[in-house]
Design an enzyme around this catalytic site. Structure first.
Site, PDB file in Angstrom:
ATOM      1  N   GLU A 168     -57.362  27.662 -45.223  1.00 29.88           N
ATOM      2  CA  GLU A 168     -57.769  29.075 -45.137  1.00 29.88           C
ATOM      3  C   GLU A 168     -57.750  29.718 -46.520  1.00 29.88           C
ATOM      4  O   GLU A 168     -57.262  29.147 -47.493  1.00 29.88           O
ATOM      5  CB  GLU A 168     -56.815  29.859 -44.215  1.00 29.88           C
ATOM      6  CG  GLU A 168     -57.191  29.833 -42.744  1.00 29.88           C
ATOM      7  CD  GLU A 168     -58.386  30.734 -42.414  1.00 29.88           C
ATOM      8  OE1 GLU A 168     -59.006  31.279 -43.359  1.00 29.88           O
ATOM      9  OE2 GLU A 168     -58.701  30.886 -41.232  1.00 29.88           O
ATOM     10  N   ASN A 173     -59.058  38.574 -38.653  1.00 30.09           N
ATOM     11  CA  ASN A 173     -59.950  37.738 -39.455  1.00 30.09           C
ATOM     12  C   ASN A 173     -61.168  38.538 -39.883  1.00 30.09           C
ATOM     13  O   ASN A 173     -61.347  39.693 -39.496  1.00 30.09           O
ATOM     14  CB  ASN A 173     -60.396  36.505 -38.657  1.00 30.09           C
ATOM     15  CG  ASN A 173     -59.486  35.316 -38.860  1.00 30.09           C
ATOM     16  OD1 ASN A 173     -59.130  34.977 -39.989  1.00 30.09           O
ATOM     17  ND2 ASN A 173     -59.092  34.668 -37.782  1.00 30.09           N
ATOM     18  N   ASP A 214     -64.206  33.568 -37.315  1.00 28.86           N
ATOM     19  CA  ASP A 214     -63.071  33.382 -38.230  1.00 28.86           C
ATOM     20  C   ASP A 214     -63.356  34.137 -39.526  1.00 28.86           C
ATOM     21  O   ASP A 214     -63.829  35.261 -39.488  1.00 28.86           O
ATOM     22  CB  ASP A 214     -62.807  31.896 -38.453  1.00 28.86           C
ATOM     23  CG  ASP A 214     -61.353  31.611 -38.789  1.00 28.86           C
ATOM     24  OD1 ASP A 214     -60.783  32.301 -39.648  1.00 28.86           O
ATOM     25  OD2 ASP A 214     -60.770  30.681 -38.200  1.00 28.86           O
TER      26      ASP A 214
END
Length: 289
Positions: free
Chosen positions: A15, A145, A196
């Protein structure tokens, strides 16, 4: 493959990719294993830094310092030595939460999210940090997100991945503070893949990684889907613009929660990719602490 492998270091939860054009370096995180990774876009080995706590985002302060977002708060990182110094605690007393998505507004303010370590419903939030001041913006978020901003700083975007609705908010361009109430931008309920991480290019196009969808989707400023670019890992997690002209795109991925059978079917899960497309991207602004 519609992409090349930039780093074959597999992350459990890759991430937070952020590119530093001054050093041609991509930084990203393996959140669940408390690792910060870095690699020159031009090549070489992936360097791995063990942090000792979960971390998820990094932003440039100046040529010598970075701001690191961890499960205990905001830390100043010496770019040369990797030394961390706590700058501001955030939910440090709550051992059940950690940091998640974040991005710097064009004015230098940082929006960032927290969430439950087991993604408990409503356990997280989205915050605003600017010049030493911290404010809670959006409480009761399960999986924050897609925090990103239009180039002029007048629009902010975010999602709660657990709900799979992408929202937009009017913003004060000078402070990065929201104006008014959130408005629905994209409804992905019932579609293959969850919303996401996202980033917005110079044209106002929002590029979103589809977790479980194995792709990056591009949305026009009016929310219309423009194109989808395949990613060679099902759990694509977050894109970032890279290169001196910010005209390339990388995307992280994850192997989190996958069975042994699923991992065999998805051998590149957790790796970081350079997509085979040209984009009209932009570099991240420095954060003002």
């Amino acid at each position: 493959m519609a992409a090349s492998i930039l780093s074959d270091e597999a992350c459990e939860l890759g991430e937070g990719p952020t590119y530093d054009p001054a050093t041609d370096t991509l930084y990203w995180f393996d959140i669940l294993n408390s690792r910060l990774l870095e690699k020159k876009l031009s090549g070489g080995q992936t360097r791995i830094h063990q942090l000792g706590e979960m971390a998820s985002a990094i932003a440039t302060i100046d040529g010598e310092r970075q701001l690191l977002l961890t499960e205990t708060g905001l830390h100043i990182r010496d770019a040369a030595t990797g030394t961390l110094k706590l700058h501001m605690s955030v939910e440090a007393a709550n051992a059940g939460t950690r940091s998640n998505d974040a991005r710097v507004h064009p004015c230098g303010a940082l929006w960032f999210g927290t969430m439950g370590k087991k993604a408990e419903a409503g356990a997280g939030a989205i915050y605003w940090f600017f010049r030493g001041e911290l404010r809670l913006l959006l409480p009761a978020i399960s999986i924050p997100n897609s925090i990103c901003f239009s180039p002029d700083g007048k629009t902010a975007y975010y999602t709660d991945t657990a709900v799979n609705l992408l929202y937009r908010l009017d913003c004060d361009a000078d402070t990065g503070l929201p104006l008014g109430e959130p408005k629905l931008f994209v409804d992905r309920r019932g579609d293959r893949g969850d919303i996401d991480g996202s980033v917005v290019d110079r044209d106002g196009v929002l590029w979103n990684a589809s977790w479980g969808g194995g792709r990056v989707d591009a949305y026009a400023p009016d929310g219309k889907l423009l194109r989808s670019v395949p990613v060679p890992a099902v759990q694509a997690s977050c894109p970032a613009f890279v290169g001196a002209a910010a005209d390339r795109m990388v995307v992280t991925s994850a192997a989190e929660g996958m069975s042994a059978k699923a991992r065999r079917a998805d051998p590149h899960a957790g790796k970081t990719f350079l997509l085979d497309i040209k984009v009209n991207g932009r570099h991240e602004p420095n954060v003002l602490i």
